[in-house]
Scaffold this motif. Structure first.
Motif, PDB file in Angstrom:
ATOM      1  N   ALA B  30      46.097  43.328  28.427  1.00 20.32           N
ATOM      2  CA  ALA B  30      47.112  43.006  27.416  1.00 20.32           C
ATOM      3  C   ALA B  30      47.663  44.284  26.780  1.00 20.32           C
ATOM      4  N   ASP B  31      46.791  45.262  26.534  1.00 20.14           N
ATOM      5  CA  ASP B  31      47.253  46.547  25.980  1.00 20.14           C
ATOM      6  C   ASP B  31      48.243  47.215  26.933  1.00 20.14           C
ATOM      7  N   ALA B  32      47.911  47.172  28.227  1.00 19.54           N
ATOM      8  CA  ALA B  32      48.784  47.811  29.223  1.00 19.54           C
ATOM      9  C   ALA B  32      50.154  47.130  29.249  1.00 19.54           C
ATOM     10  N   LEU B  33      50.153  45.799  29.150  1.00 18.82           N
ATOM     11  CA  LEU B  33      51.420  45.066  29.155  1.00 18.82           C
ATOM     12  C   LEU B  33      52.228  45.392  27.895  1.00 18.82           C
ATOM     13  N   ASP B  34      51.553  45.476  26.760  1.00 18.83           N
ATOM     14  CA  ASP B  34      52.242  45.836  25.511  1.00 18.83           C
ATOM     15  C   ASP B  34      52.825  47.243  25.604  1.00 18.83           C
ATOM     16  N   HIS B  35      52.054  48.137  26.211  1.00 11.81           N
ATOM     17  CA  HIS B  35      52.529  49.510  26.389  1.00 11.81           C
ATOM     18  C   HIS B  35      53.795  49.526  27.255  1.00 11.81           C
ATOM     19  N   LEU B  36      53.775  48.744  28.335  1.00 10.26           N
ATOM     20  CA  LEU B  36      54.946  48.672  29.204  1.00 10.26           C
ATOM     21  C   LEU B  36      56.151  48.090  28.455  1.00 10.26           C
ATOM     22  N   GLU B  63      41.803  38.117  33.348  1.00 14.52           N
ATOM     23  CA  GLU B  63      42.487  37.568  32.178  1.00 14.52           C
ATOM     24  C   GLU B  63      43.122  38.721  31.393  1.00 14.52           C
ATOM     25  N   LEU B  64      43.961  38.349  30.429  1.00 19.08           N
ATOM     26  CA  LEU B  64      44.654  39.382  29.658  1.00 19.08           C
ATOM     27  C   LEU B  64      43.701  40.247  28.835  1.00 19.08           C
ATOM     28  N   ASP B  65      42.576  39.675  28.436  1.00 21.15           N
ATOM     29  CA  ASP B  65      41.669  40.469  27.598  1.00 21.15           C
ATOM     30  C   ASP B  65      40.643  41.261  28.418  1.00 21.15           C
ATOM     31  N   THR B  66      40.778  41.259  29.740  1.00 17.39           N
ATOM     32  CA  THR B  66      39.858  42.030  30.590  1.00 17.39           C
ATOM     33  C   THR B  66      40.085  43.535  30.383  1.00 17.39           C
ATOM     34  N   PRO B  67      39.009  44.291  30.189  1.00 16.18           N
ATOM     35  CA  PRO B  67      39.161  45.755  30.073  1.00 16.18           C
ATOM     36  C   PRO B  67      39.637  46.359  31.392  1.00 16.18           C
ATOM     37  N   LEU B  68      40.465  47.386  31.318  1.00 13.94           N
ATOM     38  CA  LEU B  68      40.975  48.024  32.541  1.00 13.94           C
ATOM     39  C   LEU B  68      39.853  48.766  33.274  1.00 13.94           C
ATOM     40  N   GLY B  69      38.879  49.274  32.520  1.00 17.30           N
ATOM     41  CA  GLY B  69      37.761  49.987  33.149  1.00 17.30           C
ATOM     42  C   GLY B  69      38.261  51.115  34.026  1.00 17.30           C
ATOM     43  N   ALA B  71      39.692  50.600  36.976  1.00 15.24           N
ATOM     44  CA  ALA B  71      40.590  50.018  37.982  1.00 15.24           C
ATOM     45  C   ALA B  71      41.732  50.981  38.312  1.00 15.24           C
ATOM     46  N   LYS B  72      42.117  50.996  39.579  1.00 13.37           N
ATOM     47  CA  LYS B  72      43.198  51.880  40.023  1.00 13.37           C
ATOM     48  C   LYS B  72      44.532  51.156  40.069  1.00 13.37           C
ATOM     49  N   GLU B  73      44.465  49.820  40.216  1.00 12.15           N
ATOM     50  CA  GLU B  73      45.694  49.050  40.404  1.00 12.15           C
ATOM     51  C   GLU B  73      45.737  47.828  39.509  1.00 12.15           C
ATOM     52  N   LEU B  74      46.867  47.647  38.868  1.00 12.32           N
ATOM     53  CA  LEU B  74      47.118  46.413  38.111  1.00 12.32           C
ATOM     54  C   LEU B  74      48.275  45.701  38.797  1.00 12.32           C
ATOM     55  N   SER B  75      48.030  44.485  39.258  1.00 11.22           N
ATOM     56  CA  SER B  75      49.087  43.712  39.910  1.00 11.22           C
ATOM     57  C   SER B  75      49.563  42.617  38.971  1.00 11.22           C
ATOM     58  N   ILE B  76      50.872  42.442  38.908  1.00  8.13           N
ATOM     59  CA  ILE B  76      51.478  41.446  38.016  1.00  8.13           C
ATOM     60  C   ILE B  76      52.344  40.529  38.875  1.00  8.13           C
ATOM     61  N   PHE B  77      52.106  39.209  38.763  1.00  4.41           N
ATOM     62  CA  PHE B  77      52.832  38.290  39.649  1.00  4.41           C
ATOM     63  C   PHE B  77      52.929  36.890  39.045  1.00  4.41           C
ATOM     64  N   PRO B  78      53.858  36.071  39.555  1.00  7.48           N
ATOM     65  CA  PRO B  78      53.982  34.687  39.077  1.00  7.48           C
ATOM     66  C   PRO B  78      52.804  33.855  39.587  1.00  7.48           C
ATOM     67  N   PRO B  79      52.624  32.646  39.015  1.00  8.49           N
ATOM     68  CA  PRO B  79      51.613  31.740  39.568  1.00  8.49           C
ATOM     69  C   PRO B  79      51.825  31.595  41.073  1.00  8.49           C
ATOM     70  N   MET B  80      50.715  31.459  41.806  1.00  9.27           N
ATOM     71  CA  MET B  80      50.779  31.533  43.257  1.00  9.27           C
ATOM     72  C   MET B  80      51.222  30.207  43.892  1.00  9.27           C
TER      73      MET B  80
END
Lengths: 151, 83
Positions: B30-36, B63-69, B71-80
């Motif tokens: 969620a922080d990353a999305l807010d930053h974007l 989930e949105l509250d998951t820590p980035l830790g 991770a090298k990649e964040l993927s953002i997409f619509p429901p599958m």
């Protein structure tokens, strides 16, 4: 217990896949196969379907669902083939084949994988219709279908 | 971190991925999305908080509250909509 997942652009022959799948399974008394097809109906005609996917994640997610199905329903083997890219009306999109000693676990195994795949495997459908192309919306019924497995 | 986009989100943003140096204060998805949203007008317009979308970190749905830790990649997409 073999779990096989193939993501491919090429067309496949649904019947040939089943025959190949069952060839080396002497213990299997049942194979349940589901094949998903590109559909065009009179009220919603389409010319083609384009499937976008997230390759590494799709592979991992489907392998996970297939392994879960194998463990939960004691399957002898399971194979999933899912296409991506452009396909024509009537062509197969996905095929799940589950083999077991008896029919119920084969049915359940294939059903389980399809229910999870619909909502949790990263594929997105774009339909090419007479008035342009549009992304398909997710269906609420797909979301509820998988809930039966968590009961 | 690499941010990857798929389906209509990729089309509307007109990019399939970008590399982003995130400040230390960005801890969760969620922080990353807010930053974007704060640094990228297109992103803010196309993915406002009420948009229905899903996220994955290194090939795992989160989930949105998951820590980035780490991770090298964040993927953002619509429901599958596969199968």
């Amino acid at each position: 217990m073999t779990v096989t997942v193939n993501l491919q652009q090429e067309m496949f022959d649904a019947g040939a896949l089943v025959n190949q799948f069952t060839r080396d399974l002497p213990e299997a008394g049942a194979v349940a196969t589901f094949t998903g097809l590109v559909r065009s109906t009179p009220d919603k005609p389409i010319r083609a379907l384009i499937l976008e996917h997230h390759p590494t994640m799709a592979q991992k997610q489907i392998e996970r669902f297939a392994q879960e199905a194998t463990d939960r329903f004691d399957l002898l083997a399971i194979e999933v083939v899912h296409r991506f890219g452009e396909m024509q009306v009537g062509e197969p999109i996905v095929q799940v084949m589950a083999a077991s000693h008896h029919r119920q676990s084969a049915f359940d195994g294939a059903n389980y994988v399809m229910d999870w795949l619909k909502t949790d495997a990263p594929f997105w459908k774009k339909e090419v219709g007479p008035d342009g192309s549009y992304w398909v919306d997710a269906r609420e019924t797909d979301e509820t279908a998988k809930e039966k497995w968590t009961k | 971190m690499i941010i990857r986009y798929f389906a209509w989100i990729r089309e509307r943003l007109n990019r399939d991925q970008q590399e982003l140096a995130l400040p230390e204060s960005v801890q969760t998805v969620a922080d990353a999305l807010d930053h974007l949203r704060a640094t990228d007008e297109d992103f803010a317009a196309i993915l406002p908080p009420e948009t229905v979308f899903r996220v994955a970190l290194d090939d795992e749905l989160v989930e949105l509250d998951t820590p980035l830790g780490n991770a090298k990649e964040l993927s953002i997409f619509p429901p599958m909509t596969g199968g």
